[in-house]
Design a protein around this motif. Structure first.
Motif, PDB file in Angstrom:
ATOM      1  N   TYR A  37       0.679  -1.288   0.319  1.00  0.00           N
ATOM      2  CA  TYR A  37       0.033   0.148   0.044  1.00  0.00           C
ATOM      3  C   TYR A  37       0.766   1.075   0.208  1.00  0.00           C
ATOM      4  N   SER A  38       0.773   2.316  -0.547  1.00  0.00           N
ATOM      5  CA  SER A  38       1.793   3.317  -1.474  1.00  0.00           C
ATOM      6  C   SER A  38       1.004   4.968  -0.964  1.00  0.00           C
ATOM      7  N   GLY A  39       0.135   4.226   0.593  1.00  0.00           N
ATOM      8  CA  GLY A  39      -0.515   5.280   1.572  1.00  0.00           C
ATOM      9  C   GLY A  39       0.438   4.851   2.831  1.00  0.00           C
ATOM     10  N   LEU A  40       0.104   6.424   3.503  1.00  0.00           N
ATOM     11  CA  LEU A  40       0.818   6.540   5.338  1.00  0.00           C
ATOM     12  C   LEU A  40       0.957   5.239   6.008  1.00  0.00           C
ATOM     13  N   ASP A  41      -0.304   4.088   5.672  1.00  0.00           N
ATOM     14  CA  ASP A  41      -0.115   2.986   6.563  1.00  0.00           C
ATOM     15  C   ASP A  41      -1.058   1.982   6.262  1.00  0.00           C
ATOM     16  N   PRO A  42      -1.515   0.973   6.277  1.00  0.00           N
ATOM     17  CA  PRO A  42      -2.585   0.399   5.748  1.00  0.00           C
ATOM     18  C   PRO A  42      -3.523   0.330   7.247  1.00  0.00           C
ATOM     19  N   THR A  43      -3.217   0.715   8.324  1.00  0.00           N
ATOM     20  CA  THR A  43      -3.891   0.051   9.374  1.00  0.00           C
ATOM     21  C   THR A  43      -4.655   1.550  10.504  1.00  0.00           C
ATOM     22  N   SER A  44      -4.035   2.460   9.088  1.00  0.00           N
ATOM     23  CA  SER A  44      -5.027   4.145  10.045  1.00  0.00           C
ATOM     24  C   SER A  44      -6.452   3.910   9.063  1.00  0.00           C
ATOM     25  N   ILE A  45      -6.832   2.921   8.372  1.00  0.00           N
ATOM     26  CA  ILE A  45      -7.464   2.798   7.442  1.00  0.00           C
ATOM     27  C   ILE A  45      -8.993   2.016   8.320  1.00  0.00           C
ATOM     28  N   GLY A  46     -10.030   2.962   8.458  1.00  0.00           N
ATOM     29  CA  GLY A  46     -10.970   2.079   8.798  1.00  0.00           C
ATOM     30  C   GLY A  46     -11.475   0.369   8.367  1.00  0.00           C
ATOM     31  N   VAL A  47     -11.982  -1.004   8.995  1.00  0.00           N
ATOM     32  CA  VAL A  47     -11.987  -1.847   7.943  1.00  0.00           C
ATOM     33  C   VAL A  47     -13.014  -2.417   8.601  1.00  0.00           C
ATOM     34  N   THR A  48     -14.142  -1.536   9.830  1.00  0.00           N
ATOM     35  CA  THR A  48     -15.050  -2.074   9.738  1.00  0.00           C
ATOM     36  C   THR A  48     -16.618  -0.923   9.314  1.00  0.00           C
TER      37      THR A  48
END
Length: 994
Positions: free
Chosen positions: A957-968
């Motif tokens: 993923y080229s963004g800052l961090d995939p864990t900062s994107i909500g997945v719920t």
């Protein structure tokens, strides 16, 4: 003739002479042996503690092979006379591992008992009771404090992030001290009734996690399947999380101090053009400054501290625990901050020879919160980096920036006060009376409260004040939540031969109250007043303005519930439960509902062929069925409501509020029903060194709540909140735990949890209400790219909807595939037809989740490594779409606009080009601890540790961090532009017991 019973006199004389000789010969031998034994025997002393340093009273210390022994006193001390140095001491205490200790010349023996593994895992808290873990018939998972993710957290739920298969914990701003975590159990199965699980704290449903410190939590238990959660009725369909707090122990009063210091460092920043690069690319005019807007918003010197103190102890009839803490936490941004302090006390008192038990919890927490604005970081990414922060003509004032969605982010955060003062409180009292040895009744009374004062003041230099030609804006809002709980339970158990039966029945009543009042004013003569003199503002003096409002809500819930557990010969198990529940939230014709559940298990390990197995210690097959509900929607949705439509002048020139219908009345409104099936396998192998469980589930949710289009005329409004539709969640979960190495000096334990979950919308209509599809999440302006998600019957929840990217033409214009079919015909996006050419392009909910925990210990050192990953999902990278294309005018851009995206000359469009794989694997946490052995009568235990969170991440993923994107929720994988900074956190702490 009389027969004598005595021997003849001559014979008696001979016998007496022989006995006399033997006696006098034996006496010196016995005396010699006694003297030798006395010479070898000696007195020893000692003490007994648990592994946390708490003295244990009542521990049995017995000399092996004899009946000689003693018990430890209230301070855990004992004295004993041993026959010789070869003596062995058997040390035993209920709930702890039995030990055999050689005397071997010791005169003072310090014994440390470890909690029995059986004790740690045998009893599991379930809804309204407990059950032996080996007898569970449904999908229930418990994580105790020894297995929590370590470090400082803003939400207690982060302690179990990734620890339980099927449970997703997501926090898009992990370093915002006021941001909680989002949690989801086995997928998002609802459209309009909420997707979060029910939280139960110490038996109180709807418990507030914000009123509890992470050090106070003893365990989390998640009721994942419907058979376990059905006992909570209309609130159990999204799963139930039971939280048990730590309780006192009998024995010596102990004092524990737990302190840590934490710091957040920025782990990643958007790679935007520098001021020189901005000018070289002719992105805008040079306004003289060289401003790194992103860095200006960062508080790089942030510090967080936590001081936590616990006192606990008691005796066989009375135990108590009192904890208090003070915590501060600065955000990574220049605005957010949090200060909190509070206490928590619990007790248990027995009376009438233990037949009567009183227990309770009292806690209170005071919090001062200062909020930030995530949108400021959006501004920082796109603003001209040559614009100065301060006004060049008036250096004491912030530079005012005009334009659509444009403002000075530094001024936005520093020219306002936006926060809240909150008081959380919980009181719950329990009385349990054992009428018979196998029959008891219990009464619970509880009150949970939250009082919040929201305070806002935007001074005369704030961007919004200048934009609206105001001299300040102030707003105060008081909010008050008060919840009451009353529950009365009865428990009965009996054994008849190989049959064990237990039954529970009860009544539950809960009441939820909410009240708020707000007042607002503007245009103050001075910023000195802030929000403390609302009457000084001039704005509300204008006719027709009131500047205040208030509201009140109430909800009641009543339930009758029961459960029966049956166990035959520790081999066959059956559990059945029923909850009959009524709620004031539902329509007139659907106030009450039934929630049945049944589950069964078979201990395969008891088969004759497996009983003597050296490999299989336990093997149990489970199956369950249950019905649960969802009711997480707004109160009064089922009633015919009137609402204000603004203020207007009547014929007499008076300003009056006009009212009209606020909704479409629906007397049939009911809860969503989730019908779920679960098959599971529990196992323990190789002398319990390898254990785990496997679960397969299918949850079908019916009568889904949502707003549906209806014809105006037949109804006052064009939408109506109704029960229509069906969703389906299916998946498989696996948990493994392996004690790989265990020696006197070194141990290594590893565990893995993984899951696969997929949730679909099955139907969206019924005979009365017809629905075809629903669009979700409109992307922000400018440009209005449209909605990012669409739901159709048969599609996965969280599915992205857009165009299939077909490259670019000679002019650099984006091309798309006609009809959404790759390889059919490539057309320019100007020629594209939204209804014809858009299609499903990906999904934002991870289908696979994995966590891998590793615990190592060598002598006094311990090390834990915790890895976590999510796989098979996509993220819509809005940073690339909005700030990664050269066609976006008047803003700064990512460097990718001239590298990876340099071939694209047209503007943004929702295509799978901007959809990136979100898969990642991360070393989430690493903790190193040291627990030196102390020869101190004052300090019984000491541990020093350091922890790092977000150590490294492997991802494409080229963004800052995939864990900062909500997945719920319903829009997982949405890469919002207003993204809080990604951080790496460092924690250093000490734990000491006295």
């Amino acid at each position: 003739m009389k027969t004598s019973t005595l021997p003849p006199r001559a014979f008696r004389v001979v016998l007496q002479n022989r006995f006399s000789k033997a006696f006098w010969l034996a006496v010196p031998i016995v005396l010699l042996a006694c003297m030798q034994a006395l010479a070898q025997s000696r007195n020893i002393t000692g003490s007994v503690k648990d592994d946390s340093g708490v003295s244990l009273a009542g521990v049995t210390i017995q000399i092996k092979g004899t009946t000689t022994g003693t018990v430890s006193d209230a301070d855990g001390k004992f004295k004993l006379t041993v026959p010789n140095d070869n003596a062995l001491l058997n040390v035993s205490f209920i709930g702890y591992e039995q030990q055999e200790i050689p005397v071997a010349g010791k005169s003072d023996i310090n014994i440390v008992l470890l909690l029995s593994k059986k004790t740690l895992t045998d009893v599991v808290v379930v809804g309204y009771g407990t059950v032996a873990k080996r007898n569970l018939t449904s999908a229930v998972t418990t994580v105790t404090s020894k297995d929590f993710v370590q470090g400082g957290f803003n939400s207690p739920l982060q302690q179990i992030d990734g620890k339980i298969a099927g449970v997703t914990v997501s926090n898009v701003a992990v370093s915002d001290p006021n941001r909680g975590a989002d949690v989801q159990v086995r997928g998002a199965g609802s459209l309009g009734a909420g997707t979060s699980p029910l939280i139960v704290i110490d038996g109180m449903p709807n418990g507030d996690l914000r009123n509890i410190m992470q050090q106070d939590i003893a365990s989390y238990t998640v009721l994942k399947d419907a058979a376990a959660a059905a006992i909570y009725g209309s609130r159990g369909a999204n799963g139930v999380i039971l939280i048990e707090t730590k309780k006192g122990k009998s024995g010596k009063v102990t004092l524990t101090y737990d302190s840590y210091l934490e710091h957040d460092a920025v782990a990643a920043k958007p790679d935007i053009l520098t001021a020189d690069e901005y000018l070289e690319r002719s992105r805008g005019t040079d306004q003289g400054a060289r401003t790194n807007w992103y860095d200006e918003l960062l508080n790089t010197g942030n510090i967080g501290t936590n001081q936590f103190l616990t006192v606990s102890g008691g005796n066989e009839n009375t135990v108590f625990r009192l904890s208090g803490n003070y915590r501060t936490k600065e955000g990574i941004d220049i605005a957010s901050d949090r200060k909190e302090y509070g206490y928590r006390a619990n007790f248990q008192q027995k009376a009438i020879d233990g037949r009567l038990e009183f227990s309770g919890n009292v806690s209170q927490r005071f919090v001062k919160e200062e909020y930030t604005n995530y949108g400021a970081f959006n501004q920082a990414a796109k603003l001209n980096p040559t614009i100065p922060i301060m006004d060049p003509d008036e250096p004491t004032k912030y530079n005012f920036l005009a334009g659509y969605d444009t403002y000075n982010p530094v001024a936005d955060l520093l020219t306002r006060e936006n926060g809240a003062d909150v008081n959380y409180s919980i009181v719950d009292l329990n009385a349990k009376f054992h009428i018979l040895k196998n029959f008891s009744t219990e009464l619970k009374l509880a009150r949970q409260g939250q009082d919040k004062l929201r305070r806002e003041y935007y001074n005369s230099k704030a961007p919004e004040s200048i934009s609206n030609n105001r001299t300040g804006r102030a707003r105060l809002q008081t909010e008050k939540w008060t919840d009451y709980t009353l529950e009365w339970l009865g428990n009965y158990n009996t054994s008849i031969g190989k049959h064990d039966i237990s039954a529970m029945g009860g009544y539950s009543y809960q009441e939820f109250n909410y009240q708020q009042f707000n007042a607002e004013n503007m245009n103050f003569p001075s910023d000195a007043f802030g929000y403390n003199n609302l009457g000084a503002g001039l704005w509300n003096l204008e006719a027709g303005r009131l500047g205040m409002g208030s509201g009140k809500e109430k909800e009641q819930l009543i339930a009758f519930l029961g459960r029966v557990n049956y166990n035959f010969d520790d081999t066959y198990f059956l559990t059945a439960s029923l909850r009959y529940e009524g709620s004031s939230k539902f329509g007139r014709d659907n106030k009450w509902g039934m929630f049945p559940a049944v589950s069964a298990a078979w201990r395969i390990a008891n088969l004759p062929a497996l009983k003597d197995s050296r490999v299989i210690d336990d093997l149990k097959l489970r199956a369950s069925y249950g019905v649960t509900g969802r009711s997480g929607f707004a109160r009064y949705s089922a009633l015919f409501r009137y609402t204000g439509y603004g203020k207007y002048q009547n014929d007499q020139g008076q300003w009056i509020t006009v009212y009209g219908p606020g909704n479409n009345y629906n007397p049939n409104l009911a809860w969503e029903r989730a019908i779920a099936y679960n098959i599971g396998l529990d196992f323990a192998l190789f002398n319990n060194r390898l254990s785990g469980n496997l679960d397969v589930f299918d949850r079908r949710s019916k009568d889904i709540l949502g707003n549906y289009d209806v014809p105006v005329g037949a109804y006052p409004h064009d939408q109506m909140f109704v029960n229509v539709g069906t969703t389906s969640s299916k998946g498989i979960e696996l948990a493994l735990n392996w004690e790989a190495v265990k020696t006197n000096d070194f141990s290594y334990t590893t565990n893995i949890t993984t899951s696969y979950i997929k949730t679909k919308l099955i139907t969206f209509s019924n005979e009365e209400f017809k629905g075809t599809h629903r669009y979700l999440q409109d992307l922000p302006s400018p440009g209005n790219p449209g909605p990012a998600y669409r739901l159709d019957p048969g599609t996965e929840i969280g599915s992205f909807y857009g165009y299939k990217y077909a490259g670019v033409n000679d002019d650099g214009q984006i091309m798309v595939w006609k009809d959404g079919q790759v390889g059919k015909e490539a057309i320019s996006f100007q020629q594209a037809n939204a209804n014809r050419d858009r299609t499903y392009i990906g999904h934002g909910a991870p289908r696979y989740e994995l966590s891998w925990g590793n615990s190592l210990a060598y002598k006094s050192f311990d090390l834990s490594l915790y890895f976590r990953g999510r796989f098979d999902y996509q993220i819509l990278n809005l940073y690339q779409m909005y700030y990664g294309l050269q066609a976006e005018q008047g803003i700064n851009l990512l460097k990718d606009a001239y590298t990876r995206n340099g071939h694209i000359k047209s503007s943004k469009l929702i295509t799978d080009y901007f959809l990136e794989d979100g898969d990642y694997f991360r070393l989430e946490n690493i903790t190193l601890g040291w627990s030196p052995k102390l020869q101190s009568k004052l300090v019984s235990n000491l541990r020093l540790y350091g922890s790092v969170r977000n150590v490294f991440t492997t991802t494409k993923y080229s963004g800052l961090d995939p864990t900062s994107i909500g997945v719920t929720g319903l829009t997982p994988g949405y890469g919002d532009l207003s993204l809080y900074p990604v951080t790496r956190s460092f924690t250093f702490g000490a734990q000491v017991s006295f």
